[in-house]
Structures are given as C-alpha cells and as structure tokens.
Design a protein around this motif. Structure first.
Motif, PDB file in Angstrom:
ATOM      1  N   MET A   1      37.714  26.558  47.876  1.00 48.10           N
ATOM      2  CA  MET A   1      37.175  27.879  47.340  1.00 48.10           C
ATOM      3  C   MET A   1      38.142  29.028  47.329  1.00 48.10           C
ATOM      4  SD  MET A   1      34.711  29.266  45.915  1.00 48.10           S
ATOM      5  CE  MET A   1      32.998  29.832  46.229  1.00 48.10           C
ATOM      6  N   HIS A   2      39.104  28.729  48.682  1.00 49.35           N
ATOM      7  CA  HIS A   2      40.124  29.778  48.862  1.00 49.35           C
ATOM      8  C   HIS A   2      41.228  29.799  47.550  1.00 49.35           C
ATOM      9  CE1 HIS A   2      43.129  32.221  50.985  1.00 49.35           C
ATOM     10  NE2 HIS A   2      44.150  31.233  50.837  1.00 49.35           N
ATOM     11  N   GLU A   3      41.597  28.394  46.987  1.00 55.80           N
ATOM     12  CA  GLU A   3      42.456  28.302  46.022  1.00 55.80           C
ATOM     13  C   GLU A   3      41.944  28.958  44.617  1.00 55.80           C
ATOM     14  OE1 GLU A   3      43.963  24.647  42.963  1.00 55.80           O
ATOM     15  OE2 GLU A   3      43.847  24.182  45.226  1.00 55.80           O
ATOM     16  N   TYR A   4      40.643  28.986  44.559  1.00 58.48           N
ATOM     17  CA  TYR A   4      39.980  29.700  43.413  1.00 58.48           C
ATOM     18  C   TYR A   4      40.466  31.260  43.448  1.00 58.48           C
ATOM     19  CZ  TYR A   4      36.327  31.625  40.538  1.00 58.48           C
ATOM     20  OH  TYR A   4      35.647  32.365  39.565  1.00 58.48           O
ATOM     21  N   PHE A   5      40.099  31.888  44.539  1.00 56.34           N
ATOM     22  CA  PHE A   5      40.353  33.091  44.591  1.00 56.34           C
ATOM     23  C   PHE A   5      41.861  33.473  44.570  1.00 56.34           C
ATOM     24  CE2 PHE A   5      36.238  33.034  46.725  1.00 56.34           C
ATOM     25  CZ  PHE A   5      35.690  33.975  45.776  1.00 56.34           C
ATOM     26  N   GLU A   6      42.574  32.667  45.117  1.00 51.81           N
ATOM     27  CA  GLU A   6      44.228  32.670  44.768  1.00 51.81           C
ATOM     28  C   GLU A   6      44.484  32.975  43.276  1.00 51.81           C
ATOM     29  OE1 GLU A   6      46.105  30.074  47.402  1.00 51.81           O
ATOM     30  OE2 GLU A   6      46.087  31.196  49.337  1.00 51.81           O
ATOM     31  N   ASN A   7      43.971  32.049  42.544  1.00 54.15           N
ATOM     32  CA  ASN A   7      44.172  31.898  41.169  1.00 54.15           C
ATOM     33  C   ASN A   7      43.728  33.173  40.394  1.00 54.15           C
ATOM     34  OD1 ASN A   7      45.483  29.453  41.383  1.00 54.15           O
ATOM     35  ND2 ASN A   7      43.553  28.305  40.889  1.00 54.15           N
ATOM     36  N   ILE A   8      42.598  33.557  41.093  1.00 56.14           N
ATOM     37  CA  ILE A   8      42.074  34.816  40.436  1.00 56.14           C
ATOM     38  C   ILE A   8      42.830  35.926  40.692  1.00 56.14           C
ATOM     39  CG2 ILE A   8      40.141  36.535  40.386  1.00 56.14           C
ATOM     40  CD1 ILE A   8      38.300  34.413  40.442  1.00 56.14           C
ATOM     41  N   HIS A   9      43.374  36.165  41.836  1.00 51.09           N
ATOM     42  CA  HIS A   9      44.334  37.289  42.283  1.00 51.09           C
ATOM     43  C   HIS A   9      45.654  37.032  41.567  1.00 51.09           C
ATOM     44  CE1 HIS A   9      47.282  39.292  45.000  1.00 51.09           C
ATOM     45  NE2 HIS A   9      46.276  39.982  45.188  1.00 51.09           N
ATOM     46  N   LYS A  10      46.162  35.792  41.151  1.00 54.08           N
ATOM     47  CA  LYS A  10      47.341  35.713  40.649  1.00 54.08           C
ATOM     48  C   LYS A  10      47.338  36.142  39.038  1.00 54.08           C
ATOM     49  CE  LYS A  10      50.790  32.327  39.144  1.00 54.08           C
ATOM     50  NZ  LYS A  10      50.849  30.779  38.890  1.00 54.08           N
ATOM     51  N   ALA A  11      46.120  35.805  38.514  1.00 57.79           N
ATOM     52  CA  ALA A  11      45.943  36.127  37.113  1.00 57.79           C
ATOM     53  C   ALA A  11      45.659  37.521  36.985  1.00 57.79           C
ATOM     54  CB  ALA A  11      44.560  35.368  36.789  1.00 57.79           C
ATOM     55  N   LEU A  12      45.044  38.247  37.930  1.00 61.11           N
ATOM     56  CA  LEU A  12      45.128  39.703  37.845  1.00 61.11           C
ATOM     57  C   LEU A  12      46.353  40.359  38.050  1.00 61.11           C
ATOM     58  CD1 LEU A  12      41.527  40.231  39.911  1.00 61.11           C
ATOM     59  CD2 LEU A  12      41.859  40.710  37.638  1.00 61.11           C
ATOM     60  N   LYS A  13      47.064  39.747  38.826  1.00 65.20           N
ATOM     61  CA  LYS A  13      48.428  40.695  39.067  1.00 65.20           C
ATOM     62  C   LYS A  13      49.218  40.438  37.748  1.00 65.20           C
ATOM     63  CE  LYS A  13      50.815  39.821  42.652  1.00 65.20           C
ATOM     64  NZ  LYS A  13      51.402  39.345  43.919  1.00 65.20           N
ATOM     65  N   GLU A  14      48.947  39.218  37.032  1.00 69.64           N
ATOM     66  CA  GLU A  14      49.674  39.152  35.996  1.00 69.64           C
ATOM     67  C   GLU A  14      49.116  39.752  34.664  1.00 69.64           C
ATOM     68  OE1 GLU A  14      49.333  34.810  35.056  1.00 69.64           O
ATOM     69  OE2 GLU A  14      50.840  34.289  36.597  1.00 69.64           O
ATOM     70  N   PHE A  15      47.884  39.836  34.915  1.00 74.95           N
ATOM     71  CA  PHE A  15      47.361  40.969  33.706  1.00 74.95           C
ATOM     72  C   PHE A  15      47.790  42.316  33.976  1.00 74.95           C
ATOM     73  CE2 PHE A  15      43.779  43.937  32.866  1.00 74.95           C
ATOM     74  CZ  PHE A  15      43.611  43.470  31.304  1.00 74.95           C
TER      75      PHE A  15
END
Length: 90
Positions: free
Chosen positions: A1-15
């Motif tokens: 689950m932690h990896e999921y949120f890290e991916n979302i955070h990374k995607a938001l930073k890129e966005f």
C-alpha cells in the motif's frame, strides 16, 4: 500500500512540474519579458435564466460567481442615489 501512495505522490509531483512548465511556456510565448501590461476595462452583458436570477441579491451573487469562475475581478464602484441601471432588465 505504501508503494501505491509513493507512486501517486510521484505522479502528482510530475503533474505539477509539467503544469509549472506549461505556465512558463505560455507566459514566455504571450507575454515576453519586455511586455508592459495594462488593464482592459470591459462592460459585459450576460443572459441568465430569469427563474434563477430573479432579484438584485441573486444578480449580485451570480455576478460574483461568474467572475470567480472565469478568474476575473468584478468591480462595481458606481453607486447612484436612485436605481438607474439594475443588474436585471425589468
């Protein structure tokens, strides 16, 4: 689950980084550094549903919401002693 949120955070930073770059590109294209901006004053007419905007109070709310949605400022500084130009045509 932690990896999921890290991916979302990374995607938001890129966005957000892309959004900032797009804003900078737009600014550079349409407003070069030597461009001097000045205000443009516009008088506009907006057709509204008479069943929704039916009095001065509703007209004022509609005008504020309209301006906020389109990201410009409502400036109504003319205050006559008697009603001359109501927001809503009678």
């Amino acid at each position: 689950m932690h990896e999921y949120f890290e991916n979302i955070h990374k995607a938001l930073k890129e966005f957000h980084a892309q959004e900032e770059q797009d804003d900078a590109d737009f600014q550079a294209k349409y407003f070069p550094p030597d461009t001097q901006l000045k205000p443009l004053y516009m008088l506009i007419k907006v057709d509204v549903d008479k069943d929704i905007v039916y009095n001065q109070c509703q007209a004022g709310k509609y005008a504020v919401n309209h301006c906020n949605k389109l990201e410009y400022e409502l400036a109504d500084w003319y205050y006559p002693d008697d009603e001359q130009y109501p927001y809503i045509a009678k």
